[in-house]
Design a protein around this motif. Structure first.
Motif, mmCIF file in Angstrom:
data_model
loop_
_atom_site.group_PDB
_atom_site.id
_atom_site.type_symbol
_atom_site.label_atom_id
_atom_site.label_comp_id
_atom_site.label_asym_id
_atom_site.label_seq_id
_atom_site.Cartn_x
_atom_site.Cartn_y
_atom_site.Cartn_z
ATOM 1 N N HIS A 95 -27.467 100.374 -21.069
ATOM 2 C CA HIS A 95 -28.307 99.252 -21.140
ATOM 3 C C HIS A 95 -27.372 97.957 -21.498
ATOM 4 N N ILE A 96 -26.299 98.202 -22.373
ATOM 5 C CA ILE A 96 -25.483 97.054 -22.642
ATOM 6 C C ILE A 96 -24.839 96.477 -21.599
ATOM 7 N N LEU A 97 -24.171 97.578 -20.542
ATOM 8 C CA LEU A 97 -23.231 97.181 -19.477
ATOM 9 C C LEU A 97 -24.339 96.279 -18.368
ATOM 10 N N ALA A 98 -25.664 96.914 -18.198
ATOM 11 C CA ALA A 98 -26.496 96.309 -17.336
ATOM 12 C C ALA A 98 -27.082 95.094 -17.717
ATOM 13 N N LYS A 99 -26.938 94.672 -19.015
ATOM 14 C CA LYS A 99 -27.508 93.248 -19.543
ATOM 15 C C LYS A 99 -26.248 92.412 -19.443
ATOM 16 N N GLY A 100 -25.276 92.774 -18.911
ATOM 17 C CA GLY A 100 -24.084 91.961 -18.745
ATOM 18 C C GLY A 100 -22.978 92.147 -19.728
ATOM 19 N N GLY A 101 -22.778 93.186 -20.613
ATOM 20 C CA GLY A 101 -22.019 93.610 -21.504
ATOM 21 C C GLY A 101 -20.493 93.719 -20.861
ATOM 22 N N ASP A 102 -19.507 93.442 -21.588
ATOM 23 C CA ASP A 102 -18.084 93.706 -21.033
ATOM 24 C C ASP A 102 -17.564 94.935 -21.149
ATOM 25 N N VAL A 103 -16.863 95.494 -20.265
ATOM 26 C CA VAL A 103 -16.405 96.614 -20.150
ATOM 27 C C VAL A 103 -15.226 96.696 -21.211
ATOM 28 N N GLY A 104 -14.268 95.989 -21.305
ATOM 29 C CA GLY A 104 -13.260 95.992 -22.231
ATOM 30 C C GLY A 104 -13.759 95.940 -23.857
ATOM 31 N N LYS A 105 -14.674 95.205 -23.998
ATOM 32 C CA LYS A 105 -15.227 95.056 -25.387
ATOM 33 C C LYS A 105 -15.857 96.427 -25.680
ATOM 34 N N MET A 106 -16.437 96.923 -24.566
ATOM 35 C CA MET A 106 -17.331 98.149 -24.820
ATOM 36 C C MET A 106 -16.268 99.344 -25.126
ATOM 37 N N PHE A 107 -15.071 99.415 -24.371
ATOM 38 C CA PHE A 107 -14.102 100.498 -24.694
ATOM 39 C C PHE A 107 -13.477 100.295 -26.139
ATOM 40 N N ALA A 108 -13.265 98.750 -26.362
ATOM 41 C CA ALA A 108 -12.653 98.733 -27.684
ATOM 42 C C ALA A 108 -13.525 98.949 -29.069
ATOM 43 N N GLU A 109 -14.795 98.655 -28.738
ATOM 44 C CA GLU A 109 -15.738 99.117 -29.843
ATOM 45 C C GLU A 109 -15.748 100.740 -30.080
ATOM 46 N N LEU A 110 -15.702 101.631 -28.955
ATOM 47 C CA LEU A 110 -15.576 102.919 -28.933
ATOM 48 C C LEU A 110 -14.321 103.503 -29.555
#
Length: 336
Positions: free
Chosen positions: A72-87
């Motif tokens: 959902h986050i990526l489909a709405k325009g989420g940033d891959v780098g910020k996603m990985f950083a959060e995980l």
């Protein structure tokens, strides 16, 4: 190929689905290597739902997500780098490394948060939709939840409220057939979309492995919501290829058969969409390969960004809280 799909959008849909698949496939490896602490709930197999729905939205529309929310986050325009950083619990992540997989949010993108509580996003979406209606704004709110939430009282309360107040909200049930290991057929006689109709809203069921089918249903629901006609319920019949969460595959749990898994993998949403793009003359196989490579490069750059990002500092432990101060704690900015 759907008549309402412009060629650029059709190709973007492929890119976004493949990006979600590659992202969560990498997450599996990172969890196995203990680079991501704890477990995650991967979205592999359900990509057509997130991309189909979010492709019908604008930036000012909002969504609430679930414990299985990376897609959902990526489909709405989420940033891959910020996603990985959060995980990876880094300070450059969406929640500054404090939220992890199940709590990613970006209000600026209209992402009002993933949520580890089953069904908890439904009333939140109603709240946002109510604000839109009071303010005379033509935005809509989308609540994603799984079939495991369909017996949660808060979801039914939210649907009833949305229908009574004619809120511009869309309820998207991702029916991936199992609530952890419990089949939906064991806990509900009626299909989710039929149950939703009893609240006085349109309830539709679509093939959740077909991104065009999901998109068309979402466009219809969005148009209805924007015109003031109220909520819609969309049941997307889909399937998760992996376990309920990362650790399940190491537990040798056997509630699904290999035959069932292979049946759904033959209907893979990414493979099916690639074939339709090629058959429709919108892409060649070489162009599909280039899109794949583009996504792989984005994933590699995002992971590199996350790995090189700093970890949160102890001195910042009380930052990014709702409350300004707490009893018996140092003032903000003071040394801990």
């Amino acid at each position: 190929m759907s008549n309402i799909l412009p060629p650029d959008l059709a190709r973007t849909m492929y890119h976004d689905m493949f990006c979600i698949r590659q992202f969560d496939s990498k997450v599996v490896a990172l969890v196995d290597d203990n680079e991501i602490p704890g477990s995650c709930h991967e979205y592999c197999g359900q990509e057509a739902v997130a991309v189909g729905v979010c492709s019908a939205l604008t930036k000012t529309d909002i969504l609430t997500s679930t414990h299985r929310g990376h897609g959902h986050i990526l489909a709405k325009g989420g940033d891959v780098g910020k996603m990985f950083a959060e995980l990876l619990a880094k300070s450059t992540g969406y929640n500054h490394g404090r939220g992890g997989s199940m709590h990613i949010a970006d209000v600026g993108l209209g992402i009002y948060g993933a949520n580890g509580i089953v069904g908890a996003g439904a009333p939140m979406a109603c709240g946002a939709a109510h604000k839109f209606k009071l303010a005379g704004e033509r935005n809509v709110a989308v609540s994603f939840f799984g079939d495991g939430a369909i017996n949660q009282g808060v979801v039914h309360e939210a649907m009833n409220l949305a229908a009574i107040w004619r809120l511009p909200v869309i309820f998207v049930c991702e029916n991936n057939q199992y609530a952890i290991s419990t089949p939906l057929r064991d806990v509900s006689i009626l299909d989710p979309y039929i149950r939703a109709q009893s609240y006085g809203m349109p309830g539709v069921s679509v093939d959740g492995m077909d991104v065009a089918a999901v998109f068309e249903a979402a466009v219809s629901a969005v148009d209805r919501a924007r015109s003031g006609e109220g909520p819609t319920f969309i049941e997307c019949k889909t399937y998760r290829y992996l376990g309920h969460y990362s650790g399940e595959r190491h537990m040798k749990v056997t509630y699904r058969t290999n035959e069932e898994l292979e049946y759904w993998k033959r209907r893979d949403p990414i493979d099916l969409w690639a074939a339709r793009l090629i058959e429709g003359g919108l892409c060649t196989s070489e162009e599909i390969s280039k899109l794949n490579q583009k996504v792989d490069d984005e994933i590699a750059r995002g992971l590199q960004f996350a790995r090189q990002s700093p970890e949160p500092q102890v001195s910042e432990a009380l930052e990014h809280m709702y409350a300004v101060s707490y009893p018996n704690t140092p003032a903000r900015g003071a040394e801990l």
